[in-house]
Design a protein around this motif. Structure first.
Motif, short mmCIF file in Angstrom:
data_model
loop_
_atom_site.label_atom_id
_atom_site.label_comp_id
_atom_site.label_asym_id
_atom_site.label_seq_id
_atom_site.Cartn_x
_atom_site.Cartn_y
_atom_site.Cartn_z
N VAL A 106 0.61 -1.13 -0.09
CA VAL A 106 -0.10 0.03 -0.09
C VAL A 106 0.87 1.35 -0.09
N GLN A 107 2.04 1.32 0.53
CA GLN A 107 2.99 2.31 0.52
C GLN A 107 3.54 2.44 -0.65
N PHE A 108 3.85 1.60 -1.49
CA PHE A 108 4.15 1.48 -2.85
C PHE A 108 3.15 2.15 -3.72
N ILE A 109 1.79 1.95 -3.58
CA ILE A 109 0.68 2.29 -4.22
C ILE A 109 0.67 3.80 -4.05
N TYR A 110 0.68 4.39 -2.79
CA TYR A 110 1.04 5.63 -2.46
C TYR A 110 1.89 6.38 -2.97
N GLN A 111 3.06 6.00 -2.94
CA GLN A 111 4.29 6.65 -3.54
C GLN A 111 4.20 6.63 -5.08
N THR A 112 3.85 5.85 -5.61
CA THR A 112 3.78 5.90 -7.24
C THR A 112 2.86 6.73 -7.58
N GLY A 113 1.71 6.60 -6.91
CA GLY A 113 0.46 7.49 -7.60
C GLY A 113 0.41 9.18 -7.13
N PHE A 114 0.95 9.32 -5.68
CA PHE A 114 0.93 10.61 -5.20
C PHE A 114 1.98 11.14 -4.75
N ALA A 115 3.11 10.43 -4.21
CA ALA A 115 4.54 11.18 -3.47
C ALA A 115 5.57 11.32 -4.32
N GLU A 116 5.38 10.55 -5.26
CA GLU A 116 6.81 10.79 -6.27
C GLU A 116 6.55 12.04 -7.06
N GLN A 117 7.45 12.47 -7.67
CA GLN A 117 7.53 13.80 -8.57
C GLN A 117 6.48 13.67 -9.77
N ILE A 118 6.76 12.40 -10.27
CA ILE A 118 5.87 12.01 -11.65
C ILE A 118 4.71 11.08 -11.11
#
Length: 325
Positions: free
Chosen positions: A275-287
């Motif tokens: 779930v952390q990966f999903i959040y980072q990929t969709g919202f936390a990373e620059q792209i």
């Protein structure tokens, strides 16, 4: 009361008209309709939108600006040169998050089950202050996961309470949250501390449902505590144990709140779960890669559906086994 009676008198003609149009058999839809509307708006519609994002590409947020790509996002996630070496995978962080989640789930659910069973057995006995101790063990469940994580972060941080206690005895402070091994350990510990009371309550209800005369018969037969536990308590507690295992596994796979506040997925990717990966990929990373995040969430949802179906089958088999005895 007069105001309430006046209000119902105003509504009576409306309900009589609805009953005439819909008929008595379909009048119930009038009452459940608003709930179904809210449920569809905030549950089914997001699922449909998630399917659309999982099958579209680009970095745009608006659906009309996203081109259809089919299963490309799923291929990107699951493409690996060698599945035994996650460094060869196209999205190695995704696979590392899966491995972390599996490792966390196995350890956390096993320890959760053991501690919950032991706690329920103790709290089911006639001990002093039994009601108080039951409340103490259940109290963390009432707290918000974010509050729980903030409390433990205050305890475990470099200048926290735990290191202050170590320093008082002349010991060196420990990097509890920045060392990979310790960070993973504390995510398991905090999760068990926060949720064990809920599963203990389920098992305690199962223990209290076991007929007392079965224990009296075992005592008359001079059965020892271990034999009573393995031949009476655990078999009759099996339906509750199955529910606890499945619910704890689903909760462990979906872990996010405590870890996000406690470690943020670090150090590195040591505590990065799915779930952390999903959040980072969709919202936390620059792209913002909404398509990849949606595809990962659908893969997670499919696994949880399989897990839920397995629970239903195990529960049904357990009930049939008890009836057949």
């Amino acid at each position: 009361m007069r105001l309430l009676s006046f209000f119902f008198n105003l509504l009576e003609p409306f309900f009589r008209l609805c009953q005439r149009w819909l008929g008595l058999s379909r009048l119930g839809w009038l009452f459940v309709g608003p709930n179904l509307l809210v449920f569809g708006l905030f549950t089914f519609l997001p699922i449909v939108i998630n399917f659309f994002y999982a099958t579209s590409g680009g970095v745009k947020l608006m659906p009309l600006e996203r081109p259809f790509t089919g299963v490309e996002n799923f291929q990107t996630l699951f493409q690996c040169g060698n599945y035994l070496d996650i460094s060869t995978c196209n999205r190695d962080v995704f696979w590392r998050a899966i491995l972390n989640t599996l490792k966390f789930s196995v350890l956390q659910v096993t320890l959760m089950l053991v501690f919950s069973v032991l706690t329920a057995l103790v709290l089911n006995r006639k001990i002093m202050g039994r009601g108080f101790w039951r409340g103490v063990f259940f109290y963390p469940v009432l707290l918000s996961p974010v509050v729980v994580a903030l409390i433990w972060k205050w305890v475990l941080q470099n200048q926290g309470v735990l290191n202050a206690g170590l320093a008082a005895y002349g010991m060196q402070p420990v990097e509890w949250l920045t060392d990979a091994g310790w960070a993973f350990f504390w995510t398991i510990f905090v999760s068990i501390w926060a949720h064990m009371g809920f599963y203990t309550l389920i098992l305690l209800a199962g223990l209290q449902a076991i007929p007392r005369d079965m224990y009296e018969a075992a005592e008359m037969d001079r059965a020892g505590p271990w034999r009573t536990l393995t031949r009476i308590t655990l078999p009759l507690l099996m339906p509750n144990l199955i529910v606890v295992v499945v619910l704890a596994a689903i909760r462990a796979i979906q872990i996010f709140d405590e870890v996000f506040v406690l470690t943020g997925g670090g150090p590195g990717s040591a505590t990065t779960f799915i779930v952390q990966f999903i959040y980072q990929t969709g919202f936390a990373e620059q792209i913002h890669l909404y398509g990849l995040a949606a595809a990962a969430s659908l893969a997670l949802a499919a696994f949880l559906v399989v897990l839920t179906l397995a629970q239903l089958r195990l529960t049904r088999a357990s009930e049939q086994g008890r009836k057949g005895r």
